[in-house]
Design a protein around this motif. Structure first.
Motif, PDB file in Angstrom:
ATOM      1  N   GLN A 273     -20.915 -14.744 -24.206  1.00 22.90           N
ATOM      2  CA  GLN A 273     -21.463 -15.776 -23.341  1.00 22.90           C
ATOM      3  C   GLN A 273     -22.534 -15.176 -22.441  1.00 22.90           C
ATOM      4  OE1 GLN A 273     -18.065 -16.968 -20.965  1.00 22.90           O
ATOM      5  NE2 GLN A 273     -18.231 -15.199 -19.632  1.00 22.90           N
ATOM      6  N   LYS A 274     -23.346 -16.049 -21.897  1.00 22.64           N
ATOM      7  CA  LYS A 274     -24.305 -15.693 -20.866  1.00 22.64           C
ATOM      8  C   LYS A 274     -24.405 -16.859 -19.898  1.00 22.64           C
ATOM      9  CE  LYS A 274     -28.942 -13.987 -19.930  1.00 22.64           C
ATOM     10  NZ  LYS A 274     -30.262 -13.595 -20.459  1.00 22.64           N
ATOM     11  N   PRO A 275     -24.243 -16.573 -18.597  1.00 20.90           N
ATOM     12  CA  PRO A 275     -23.930 -15.285 -17.964  1.00 20.90           C
ATOM     13  C   PRO A 275     -22.450 -14.930 -18.097  1.00 20.90           C
ATOM     14  CG  PRO A 275     -24.039 -17.004 -16.316  1.00 20.90           C
ATOM     15  CD  PRO A 275     -24.422 -17.654 -17.609  1.00 20.90           C
ATOM     16  N   GLY A 276     -22.094 -13.732 -17.645  1.00 21.73           N
ATOM     17  CA  GLY A 276     -20.688 -13.348 -17.577  1.00 21.73           C
ATOM     18  C   GLY A 276     -20.152 -12.605 -18.767  1.00 21.73           C
ATOM     19  N   LYS A 277     -20.989 -12.000 -19.565  1.00 21.07           N
ATOM     20  CA  LYS A 277     -20.538 -11.307 -20.771  1.00 21.07           C
ATOM     21  C   LYS A 277     -19.475 -10.236 -20.495  1.00 21.07           C
ATOM     22  CE  LYS A 277     -22.353  -8.604 -24.663  1.00 21.07           C
ATOM     23  NZ  LYS A 277     -23.580  -8.028 -25.268  1.00 21.07           N
ATOM     24  N   PRO A 278     -19.563  -9.399 -19.440  1.00 16.71           N
ATOM     25  CA  PRO A 278     -18.579  -8.323 -19.247  1.00 16.71           C
ATOM     26  C   PRO A 278     -17.211  -8.775 -18.697  1.00 16.71           C
ATOM     27  CG  PRO A 278     -20.702  -7.778 -18.238  1.00 16.71           C
ATOM     28  CD  PRO A 278     -20.701  -9.244 -18.524  1.00 16.71           C
ATOM     29  N   PHE A 279     -16.962 -10.052 -18.580  1.00 15.88           N
ATOM     30  CA  PHE A 279     -15.720 -10.583 -18.014  1.00 15.88           C
ATOM     31  C   PHE A 279     -14.487  -9.906 -18.644  1.00 15.88           C
ATOM     32  CE2 PHE A 279     -12.957 -14.700 -18.076  1.00 15.88           C
ATOM     33  CZ  PHE A 279     -12.174 -14.228 -17.051  1.00 15.88           C
ATOM     34  N   PRO A 294     -17.870 -10.142 -13.741  1.00 20.93           N
ATOM     35  CA  PRO A 294     -19.065  -9.305 -13.495  1.00 20.93           C
ATOM     36  C   PRO A 294     -19.600  -9.561 -12.086  1.00 20.93           C
ATOM     37  CG  PRO A 294     -19.225 -10.478 -15.594  1.00 20.93           C
ATOM     38  CD  PRO A 294     -18.056 -11.058 -14.879  1.00 20.93           C
ATOM     39  N   GLY A 295     -20.289  -8.550 -11.556  1.00 24.15           N
ATOM     40  CA  GLY A 295     -20.730  -8.630 -10.165  1.00 24.15           C
ATOM     41  C   GLY A 295     -21.939  -9.490  -9.902  1.00 24.15           C
ATOM     42  N   ASN A 296     -22.700  -9.814 -10.946  1.00 23.33           N
ATOM     43  CA  ASN A 296     -23.856 -10.683 -10.717  1.00 23.33           C
ATOM     44  C   ASN A 296     -23.382 -12.028 -10.184  1.00 23.33           C
ATOM     45  OD1 ASN A 296     -26.039  -9.029 -11.451  1.00 23.33           O
ATOM     46  ND2 ASN A 296     -25.583  -9.333 -13.617  1.00 23.33           N
ATOM     47  N   GLN A 338     -22.907 -17.800 -26.252  1.00 23.52           N
ATOM     48  CA  GLN A 338     -22.719 -19.158 -25.739  1.00 23.52           C
ATOM     49  C   GLN A 338     -23.347 -19.214 -24.349  1.00 23.52           C
ATOM     50  OE1 GLN A 338     -19.299 -20.781 -27.198  1.00 23.52           O
ATOM     51  NE2 GLN A 338     -19.097 -22.505 -25.786  1.00 23.52           N
ATOM     52  N   TYR A 339     -24.301 -20.115 -24.192  1.00 15.85           N
ATOM     53  CA  TYR A 339     -25.093 -20.124 -22.961  1.00 15.85           C
ATOM     54  C   TYR A 339     -24.634 -21.225 -22.034  1.00 15.85           C
ATOM     55  CZ  TYR A 339     -29.179 -19.717 -19.917  1.00 15.85           C
ATOM     56  OH  TYR A 339     -30.004 -19.527 -18.842  1.00 15.85           O
ATOM     57  N   PHE A 340     -24.498 -20.864 -20.755  1.00 13.74           N
ATOM     58  CA  PHE A 340     -24.135 -21.829 -19.715  1.00 13.74           C
ATOM     59  C   PHE A 340     -25.384 -22.081 -18.881  1.00 13.74           C
ATOM     60  CE2 PHE A 340     -20.156 -20.190 -21.147  1.00 13.74           C
ATOM     61  CZ  PHE A 340     -19.259 -21.243 -21.012  1.00 13.74           C
ATOM     62  N   LEU A 341     -26.006 -23.198 -19.166  1.00 14.10           N
ATOM     63  CA  LEU A 341     -27.291 -23.558 -18.572  1.00 14.10           C
ATOM     64  C   LEU A 341     -27.070 -24.306 -17.262  1.00 14.10           C
ATOM     65  CD1 LEU A 341     -30.431 -23.944 -18.822  1.00 14.10           C
ATOM     66  CD2 LEU A 341     -29.919 -26.050 -20.113  1.00 14.10           C
ATOM     67  N   GLN A 342     -27.722 -23.852 -16.194  1.00 16.07           N
ATOM     68  CA  GLN A 342     -27.646 -24.586 -14.927  1.00 16.07           C
ATOM     69  C   GLN A 342     -28.440 -25.883 -15.047  1.00 16.07           C
ATOM     70  OE1 GLN A 342     -28.243 -22.311 -11.258  1.00 16.07           O
ATOM     71  NE2 GLN A 342     -28.118 -20.434 -12.490  1.00 16.07           N
ATOM     72  N   VAL A 343     -27.810 -26.984 -14.630  1.00 14.54           N
ATOM     73  CA  VAL A 343     -28.455 -28.288 -14.757  1.00 14.54           C
ATOM     74  C   VAL A 343     -28.276 -29.109 -13.492  1.00 14.54           C
ATOM     75  CG1 VAL A 343     -28.276 -28.412 -17.276  1.00 14.54           C
ATOM     76  CG2 VAL A 343     -26.397 -29.295 -15.843  1.00 14.54           C
TER      77      VAL A 343
END
Length: 400
Positions: A273-279, A294-296, A338-343
């Motif tokens: 996924q993006k963001p949050g891949k290193p979860f 992840p820290g971002n 898998q992308y989580f798009l801000q909307v």
């Protein structure tokens, strides 16, 4: 690396029942109701007058009577006053108990009063008009509010009506929020050019407060011994540890190794996924769960809404429905993630929920979140997403 759906399945397989507790009426807003609220009597509990006017017996009007001697005036909260015969009426106010000798209320605008005689000036009335009949809404012992939902002001109103000054609620999990990183300083400090102020832990704490959860919070430096020691303490004291930072592949990302040494079972590390891949997600025995984000900032924010909140609601047996929105414009995302798009969400004139992509600077662009309402979850291994397609959303803000 697991997929989003696999990560969700693993997390939801670890739901917990934290038991129940009784709390005072004044402190229950936002908590999860653990019992049905039952009617202690009929709703309404008596035949309640809904208009100011006069109360008469309908048969008198049916038999031709139009003028009635006012016997008395009755307000809300007073005992009912019966008429002695069908030539009398009671001047009565909204909310009052209807006397059993009457069965219809005529409002002031349909009568004239002179010398304490009320004359009806309309041609027709109907039995039981302007009366909220006893038990019409609910009967005694009916369920008024079902358990397993967040207590709102409306539910609080019902609880007050039935006299519940103490309410059985679900216990909240004991949670600690841990942020890591030498680059982070307290919000009241002025950071050096190579530092930033902490925000992730405060963000998570504020969201938990929206769910009436008081969490503890601590920040740790990038020191493997300090991280190990603190995590060891927390595993015995908390049901859930929410970590932000220190889970990637850098030389100072000590969290995964510390958790391994502490015998926390790694259930997955890294999500497609993006963001949050290193979860990172794991479990200590059959007890404490560890959500290591992840820290971002956007990664932490998204993972919390996508994974932790669904787990919390499932643990508290909250029934939640999936939400969907229509993409307003074509969008391209090439990585096999898998992308989580801000909307931004808007409702059009047809009542459809429309998602407008909000351009941002990636996982670290926290400043973009106030202009968004939700994450739009775009399917894995697709690169093109067309205007008019419908996708699942994860709202994080009230948008209407």
């Amino acid at each position: 690396m697991v997929t989003v759906s696999e990560a969700e399945k693993i997390i939801l397989s670890r739901t917990r029942d934290f038991g129940t507790e009784i709390i005072t009426f004044q402190n229950c807003i936002g908590r999860v109701l653990a019992e049905n609220i039952i009617a202690d009597r009929d709703f309404p509990p008596f035949n309640r007058v809904t208009m100011d006017g006069i109360a008469i017996n309908y048969n008198a009007f049916k038999n031709g009577a139009r003028s009635f001697q006012i016997k008395a005036t009755q307000s809300a909260g007073e005992p009912p006053i019966d008429i002695n015969n069908n030539t009398e009426c009671i001047e009565i106010m909204t909310g009052a108990v209807l006397p059993v000798t009457t069965d219809v209320v005529i409002p002031y605008e349909d009568i004239e009063i002179k010398n304490r005689v009320a004359t009806i000036i309309v041609e027709a009335i109907t039995p039981n008009q302007n009366i909220h009949l006893q038990g019409k809404d609910k009967k005694q012992k009916d369920i008024l509010v079902e358990a397993n939902q967040y207590i709102t002001s409306a539910i609080l109103s019902v609880a007050a009506t039935v006299g519940k000054n103490k309410i059985l609620v679900k216990k909240n999990p004991r949670i600690i929020i841990i942020s890591t990183g030498d680059e982070l300083v307290d919000i009241e400090k002025i950071p050096d050019s190579f530092q930033i102020r902490r925000s992730n832990d405060h963000t998570l704490l504020s969201i938990l407060k929206e769910y009436s959860i008081d969490a503890d919070m601590v920040h740790l430096p990038d020191d493997e011994n300090i991280i190990f020691k603190k995590l060891n303490e927390c595993l015995d004291q908390y049901d859930v540890i929410l970590l932000s930072g220190g889970v990637s592949m850098g030389k100072f990302d000590f969290v995964p190794a510390a958790l391994e040494k502490l015998s926390v079972e790694k259930l997955f590390h890294k999500v497609r996924q993006k963001p949050g891949k290193p979860f990172w997600f794991g479990e200590h025995g059959k007890g404490t769960l560890v959500f290591a984000f992840p820290g971002n900032p956007v990664s932490t924010f998204m993972c919390f809404h996508r994974y932790f909140l669904p787990w919390l609601k499932a643990s508290q047996q909250i029934k939640s429905q999936s939400a969907f929105a229509i993409l307003n414009e074509d969008f391209i995302f090439k990585p096999s993630l898998q992308y989580f798009l801000q909307v931004k969400l808007l409702i059009n004139e047809k009542g459809q929920l429309i998602a407008y992509p909000v351009e941002g600077g990636g996982s670290g662009d926290l400043a973009n979140l106030p202009y968004s309402d939700a994450f739009l979850e775009l399917p894995l291994e697709r690169t093109e997403f067309k205007k008019g397609e419908v996708f699942r959303i994860w709202p994080f803000k009230q948008f209407i």
